[in-house]
Design an enzyme around this catalytic site. Sequence first.
Site, PDB file in Angstrom:
ATOM      1  CD  GLN A  78       5.450  -0.162   2.052  1.00  0.00           C
ATOM      2  OE1 GLN A  78       6.416  -0.443   1.360  1.00  0.00           O
ATOM      3  NE2 GLN A  78       5.206  -0.745   3.202  1.00  0.00           N
TER       4      GLN A  78
ATOM      5  CE  LYS B 102       9.696  -2.193   1.520  1.00  0.00           C
ATOM      6  NZ  LYS B 102       8.253  -2.405   1.443  1.00  0.00           N
TER       7      LYS B 102
ATOM      8  CG  ASP C 266       6.011  -7.089  -2.186  1.00  0.00           C
ATOM      9  OD1 ASP C 266       7.030  -7.411  -1.561  1.00  0.00           O
ATOM     10  OD2 ASP C 266       5.397  -6.018  -2.001  1.00  0.00           O
TER      11      ASP C 266
END
Length: 281
Positions: free
Chosen positions: A91, A47, A114
């Site tokens: 994460q 990422k 997200d």
Amino acid sequence: MLIDGKLVSKEILEDLKQKTQKLNEKPGLAVILANDNPASKVYVNSKEKRALEIGFRSYVYRFDRNVKQTDLIKLIHELNQNPSVHGILIQLPLFNHLNAQQLIEIINPKKDVDGFHPVNVGRLHSGLKPYAVCCTPLGIMKLFEYYNIELTAKSALVIGRSNIVGRPMAELLLQKNATVTLAHSKTTNLKAIAKNSDIIISATGKANMITADMVKKGAVIIDVGIIKNLEGKLHGEVDFENIENIASYITPVPGGVGPMTIAMLMQNTYNLFKEAQNAKL
Ligand code: NAD
């Protein structure tokens, strides 16, 4: 026909790179890693790499297992206030002693890259525009769009009801007028449902979920699973070799859904940046 997520994601990232080059201020993505799981480390590194490649600012916060919930709460409050950060990602999974849901809920929904914050989940499921939509299902929708795969009136089976894949996937398909079945570990007649489905999206993390006898001729098959075999090689949960000649479209693993997830993360960061810029005007 093979659905080439690598190719589509490359085009999206290239487009974002071009747009970012023209910006004075750059989109900023903050990633919090509080787990020593090797897979999570790899995901976070890639990422960061992608974000830097397209010219974003990347902020990665790596913690060891001594980290406390209060440390992360404090960090998220700081990131919420930081005008250079437009997207915040935690994460998952976190170390067991940490409470992920509590942390997700303190992210500013306008920075929730997200799409996991209840405000964004609620907006999605009410048919309102969320600030961001979960990256994996959003990436799959982009693949349908890219390959002109018709969804209206199609029977779509989503297998797996997680908050990060299955549920938002079912909702996005519904919004495009598919007739959706959301199956899960307690579903009993999966084979019969699958055999009648025009589209199957398998997201269980279980090997060999979809076998050739479950697929009708011409169906579209999307394999979300990422499974490591004993030799450490990645594969999906669909019997690709025996299904590719039955399906009209199929995603490979790797090179299908995976690269799209990361491209959508970058797209979401860019969109949140744009929203923040517009709000300043
Ligand atoms: P999860 O473990 O949170 O959820 C799995 C779901 O599958 C559950 O809802 C469960 O009910 C269902 N399930 C399990 N066994 C089943 C069975 N035998 N029959 C029917 N349903 C069954 O998993 P997740 O986070 O949604 O991830 C699923 C898979 O997708 C994993 O392999 C994960 O690594 C992968 N994944 C890939 C990407 C990507 O970018 N390609 C992104 C997210 C997750």
